[in-house]
Motif scaffolding. Structure first.
Motif, PDB file in Angstrom:
ATOM      1  N   ARG A  61       0.973  -1.212  -0.035  1.00  0.00           N
ATOM      2  CA  ARG A  61       0.054   0.101   0.133  1.00  0.00           C
ATOM      3  C   ARG A  61       0.773   1.223  -0.012  1.00  0.00           C
ATOM      4  NH1 ARG A  61      -3.155  -2.889   4.092  1.00  0.00           N
ATOM      5  NH2 ARG A  61      -5.093  -4.092   3.073  1.00  0.00           N
ATOM      6  N   ALA A  62       1.873   1.281   0.712  1.00  0.00           N
ATOM      7  CA  ALA A  62       2.750   2.496   0.924  1.00  0.00           C
ATOM      8  C   ALA A  62       3.428   2.704  -0.454  1.00  0.00           C
ATOM      9  CB  ALA A  62       4.032   2.114   1.713  1.00  0.00           C
ATOM     10  N   ALA A  63       3.840   1.651  -1.259  1.00  0.00           N
ATOM     11  CA  ALA A  63       4.456   1.873  -2.612  1.00  0.00           C
ATOM     12  C   ALA A  63       3.295   2.508  -3.636  1.00  0.00           C
ATOM     13  CB  ALA A  63       4.831   0.348  -2.957  1.00  0.00           C
ATOM     14  N   GLY A  64       2.091   2.288  -3.541  1.00  0.00           N
ATOM     15  CA  GLY A  64       1.177   2.813  -4.064  1.00  0.00           C
ATOM     16  C   GLY A  64       0.976   1.862  -5.356  1.00  0.00           C
ATOM     17  N   VAL A  65       1.280   0.491  -5.310  1.00  0.00           N
ATOM     18  CA  VAL A  65       1.181  -0.396  -6.576  1.00  0.00           C
ATOM     19  C   VAL A  65      -0.181  -1.035  -6.201  1.00  0.00           C
ATOM     20  CG1 VAL A  65       2.242  -2.441  -7.650  1.00  0.00           C
ATOM     21  CG2 VAL A  65       3.733  -0.609  -6.955  1.00  0.00           C
ATOM     22  N   PRO A  66      -0.976  -1.378  -7.293  1.00  0.00           N
ATOM     23  CA  PRO A  66      -2.263  -2.047  -7.263  1.00  0.00           C
ATOM     24  C   PRO A  66      -2.087  -3.335  -6.710  1.00  0.00           C
ATOM     25  CG  PRO A  66      -2.033  -0.670  -9.278  1.00  0.00           C
ATOM     26  CD  PRO A  66      -0.832  -0.558  -8.651  1.00  0.00           C
ATOM     27  N   ARG A  67      -2.919  -3.824  -5.972  1.00  0.00           N
ATOM     28  CA  ARG A  67      -2.860  -5.226  -5.331  1.00  0.00           C
ATOM     29  C   ARG A  67      -2.687  -6.227  -6.366  1.00  0.00           C
ATOM     30  NH1 ARG A  67      -2.185  -9.873  -5.110  1.00  0.00           N
ATOM     31  NH2 ARG A  67      -3.421 -11.312  -3.657  1.00  0.00           N
ATOM     32  N   GLU A  68      -3.295  -6.232  -7.775  1.00  0.00           N
ATOM     33  CA  GLU A  68      -3.374  -6.979  -8.709  1.00  0.00           C
ATOM     34  C   GLU A  68      -2.097  -7.203  -9.557  1.00  0.00           C
ATOM     35  OE1 GLU A  68      -5.547  -3.144 -10.311  1.00  0.00           O
ATOM     36  OE2 GLU A  68      -5.507  -4.550  -8.389  1.00  0.00           O
ATOM     37  N   GLU A  69      -1.329  -6.159  -9.133  1.00  0.00           N
ATOM     38  CA  GLU A  69       0.081  -6.283  -9.830  1.00  0.00           C
ATOM     39  C   GLU A  69       1.200  -6.761  -9.240  1.00  0.00           C
ATOM     40  OE1 GLU A  69       1.358  -2.198 -11.285  1.00  0.00           O
ATOM     41  OE2 GLU A  69      -0.629  -1.844 -12.510  1.00  0.00           O
ATOM     42  N   VAL A  70       0.901  -7.246  -7.910  1.00  0.00           N
ATOM     43  CA  VAL A  70       1.836  -7.824  -6.923  1.00  0.00           C
ATOM     44  C   VAL A  70       1.246  -9.369  -6.633  1.00  0.00           C
ATOM     45  CG1 VAL A  70       3.153  -7.731  -4.895  1.00  0.00           C
ATOM     46  CG2 VAL A  70       2.305  -5.714  -5.983  1.00  0.00           C
ATOM     47  N   TRP A  71       2.408 -10.106  -7.093  1.00  0.00           N
ATOM     48  CA  TRP A  71       2.152 -11.603  -6.719  1.00  0.00           C
ATOM     49  C   TRP A  71       2.478 -11.822  -5.245  1.00  0.00           C
ATOM     50  CZ3 TRP A  71       1.004 -16.062 -10.158  1.00  0.00           C
ATOM     51  CH2 TRP A  71       1.082 -17.242  -9.719  1.00  0.00           C
ATOM     52  N   ILE A  72       1.525 -12.311  -4.565  1.00  0.00           N
ATOM     53  CA  ILE A  72       1.946 -12.534  -3.135  1.00  0.00           C
ATOM     54  C   ILE A  72       1.638 -14.097  -2.845  1.00  0.00           C
ATOM     55  CG2 ILE A  72       1.049 -12.187  -0.689  1.00  0.00           C
ATOM     56  CD1 ILE A  72      -0.199  -9.446  -1.625  1.00  0.00           C
ATOM     57  N   THR A  73       2.846 -14.630  -2.354  1.00  0.00           N
ATOM     58  CA  THR A  73       3.069 -15.825  -1.823  1.00  0.00           C
ATOM     59  C   THR A  73       2.970 -15.885  -0.229  1.00  0.00           C
ATOM     60  OG1 THR A  73       4.178 -16.577  -3.794  1.00  0.00           O
ATOM     61  CG2 THR A  73       4.309 -17.923  -1.844  1.00  0.00           C
ATOM     62  N   SER A  74       2.137 -16.921   0.141  1.00  0.00           N
ATOM     63  CA  SER A  74       2.333 -17.265   1.736  1.00  0.00           C
ATOM     64  C   SER A  74       2.101 -18.748   1.921  1.00  0.00           C
ATOM     65  CB  SER A  74       1.371 -16.254   2.520  1.00  0.00           C
ATOM     66  OG  SER A  74       1.678 -16.219   3.838  1.00  0.00           O
ATOM     67  N   LYS A  75       2.219 -19.143   3.187  1.00  0.00           N
ATOM     68  CA  LYS A  75       2.161 -20.275   3.559  1.00  0.00           C
ATOM     69  C   LYS A  75       1.674 -20.483   4.791  1.00  0.00           C
ATOM     70  CE  LYS A  75       7.252 -19.966   1.790  1.00  0.00           C
ATOM     71  NZ  LYS A  75       7.225 -18.530   2.217  1.00  0.00           N
ATOM     72  N   LEU A  76       0.712 -21.743   4.913  1.00  0.00           N
ATOM     73  CA  LEU A  76       0.292 -22.298   6.102  1.00  0.00           C
ATOM     74  C   LEU A  76       1.397 -23.330   6.706  1.00  0.00           C
ATOM     75  CD1 LEU A  76      -3.312 -23.141   4.800  1.00  0.00           C
ATOM     76  CD2 LEU A  76      -2.699 -21.027   6.070  1.00  0.00           C
ATOM     77  N   LEU A 103      -0.457 -17.366  -4.624  1.00  0.00           N
ATOM     78  CA  LEU A 103       0.154 -18.652  -4.369  1.00  0.00           C
ATOM     79  C   LEU A 103       0.153 -19.054  -2.915  1.00  0.00           C
ATOM     80  CD1 LEU A 103       1.537 -21.281  -5.245  1.00  0.00           C
ATOM     81  CD2 LEU A 103       3.678 -19.890  -4.956  1.00  0.00           C
ATOM     82  N   VAL A 104      -0.572 -20.030  -2.207  1.00  0.00           N
ATOM     83  CA  VAL A 104      -0.064 -20.473  -1.057  1.00  0.00           C
ATOM     84  C   VAL A 104       0.286 -22.013  -0.952  1.00  0.00           C
ATOM     85  CG1 VAL A 104      -2.586 -21.508  -0.839  1.00  0.00           C
ATOM     86  CG2 VAL A 104      -1.533 -20.800   1.086  1.00  0.00           C
ATOM     87  N   LEU A 105       1.335 -22.181  -0.061  1.00  0.00           N
ATOM     88  CA  LEU A 105       2.091 -23.440  -0.170  1.00  0.00           C
ATOM     89  C   LEU A 105       1.667 -24.023   1.367  1.00  0.00           C
ATOM     90  CD1 LEU A 105       5.491 -22.183  -1.118  1.00  0.00           C
ATOM     91  CD2 LEU A 105       3.849 -22.953  -2.476  1.00  0.00           C
ATOM     92  N   LEU A 106       1.880 -25.404   1.712  1.00  0.00           N
ATOM     93  CA  LEU A 106       2.006 -26.039   2.693  1.00  0.00           C
ATOM     94  C   LEU A 106       3.616 -25.722   3.131  1.00  0.00           C
ATOM     95  CD1 LEU A 106      -0.146 -29.400   2.644  1.00  0.00           C
ATOM     96  CD2 LEU A 106      -0.774 -27.220   3.029  1.00  0.00           C
ATOM     97  N   HIS A 107       3.897 -25.131   4.292  1.00  0.00           N
ATOM     98  CA  HIS A 107       4.967 -24.978   4.666  1.00  0.00           C
ATOM     99  C   HIS A 107       6.191 -25.954   4.889  1.00  0.00           C
ATOM    100  CE1 HIS A 107       7.517 -21.189   6.141  1.00  0.00           C
ATOM    101  NE2 HIS A 107       8.208 -21.918   5.615  1.00  0.00           N
ATOM    102  N   GLU A 108       5.854 -26.913   5.411  1.00  0.00           N
ATOM    103  CA  GLU A 108       6.519 -28.157   5.720  1.00  0.00           C
ATOM    104  C   GLU A 108       5.843 -29.712   5.599  1.00  0.00           C
ATOM    105  OE1 GLU A 108       6.440 -25.204   8.192  1.00  0.00           O
ATOM    106  OE2 GLU A 108       4.451 -26.491   8.483  1.00  0.00           O
ATOM    107  N   TYR A 109       6.480 -30.586   5.594  1.00  0.00           N
ATOM    108  CA  TYR A 109       5.827 -31.719   5.933  1.00  0.00           C
ATOM    109  C   TYR A 109       5.226 -32.016   7.127  1.00  0.00           C
ATOM    110  CZ  TYR A 109       4.933 -36.862   6.191  1.00  0.00           C
ATOM    111  OH  TYR A 109       4.307 -38.017   6.524  1.00  0.00           O
TER     112      TYR A 109
END
Length: 268
Positions: A61-76, A103-109
């Motif tokens: 948000r601080a960068a002012g880049v639209p959300r749809e232009e940024v690929w966010i990866t996180s993990k459970l 993209l969402v990942l399982l973080h570990e086995y």
């Protein structure tokens, strides 16, 4: 800079990004993300157990880049008891302040991985995640996942660098169309790796640092890579790897450096 890799579901993932592992929540993460996006980064890799998901979105948000232009990866994470938590995805999206994660990942086995994978497949069907995958799965655990999964993982995130190239794994994943994401791409600052004479030689030829030569190798290998830094100068140097290309024989020389040596217990 618009280098992407096409996943098996047709989505294009930015090949180069910023990792925020071990970056403290708050101003450190926010500042790194804001600076990176200003330099042209469009992929941020975070995780629940990093504790900085909310700070990632604050930086966007601080960068002012639209959300749809940024690929966010996180993990459970199984360590956060998320694999058997039906609300885990909604809680992730609430932390990130977004309607979906790219993209969402399982973080570990974990022994509970089947529940976790079903959670990811459900998130994909509901539009809460646009791609799914795993991190730190290997050997029999990975083959069991491939046999079980209705939707094969779009991404596998593992330790990978010139000393630990995981060549057999690359061949195995090719038949599933699963893309490799390389963590510890610079060997977590391993001095032996970073001071290899070959990288200095190639750096002198192309006017690049040893680290830039290594990152360029990852890119030409077809991997997704996201080195971590909060230093604006390093952030600028890391992404400055798209104006040159290593020759085939130079790529082969780096491939010959493989020692099959992991640097983190999760990497084996």
């Amino acid at each position: 800079m618009r280098n992407t890799v096409t996943l098996s579901n047709g989505r294009e993932i930015p090949q180069f990004g910023l990792g925020v592992y071990q970056v403290p929540r708050g101003s450190a993460t926010e500042g790194a993300v804001k600076t990176a996006l200003g330099l042209g980064y469009r992929h941020i890799d975070t995780a629940h157990i990093y504790g900085n998901e909310a700070s990632v979105m604050a930086g966007i948000r601080a960068a002012g880049v639209p959300r749809e232009e940024v690929w966010i990866t996180s993990k459970l994470s199984s360590y956060a008891n998320e694999y058997q938590n039906p609300a885990a995805m909604d809680q992730m999206l609430e932390r990130l302040g977004t309607d979906y994660v790219d993209l969402v990942l399982l973080h570990e086995y974990s022994p509970a991985w089947k529940y976790g994978w079903q959670l990811l497949e459900q998130a994909l069907s509901e539009g809460k995640a646009r791609s799914i995958g795993v991190s730190n799965f290997n050997g029999k655990n990975l083959s069991n996942l491939m046999d079980f999964a209705t939707i094969k993982p779009h991404v596998l995130q593992v330790e990978r660098h010139p000393y630990y190239q995981q060549k057999s794994l690359r061949g195995y994943l090719a038949s599933y169309g699963t893309v490799l994401e390389d963590w510890y791409p610079l060997g977590h600052g391993d001095r032996g790796l970073l001071s290899e004479p070959l990288f200095a030689q190639l750096g002198a030829k192309y006017g690049k640092s040893n680290a830039q030569i290594i990152l360029r190798w990852h890119i030409q290998e077809g991997s997704v890579v996201f080195p971590s830094s909060t230093n604006p100068e390093h952030l600028a140097q890391n992404i400055d790897i798209f104006g040159f290309e290593l020759a085939d024989d130079e790529m082969a020389q780096i491939q010959a450096m493989d020692k099959n040596r992991y640097l983190n217990e999760y990497g084996k």
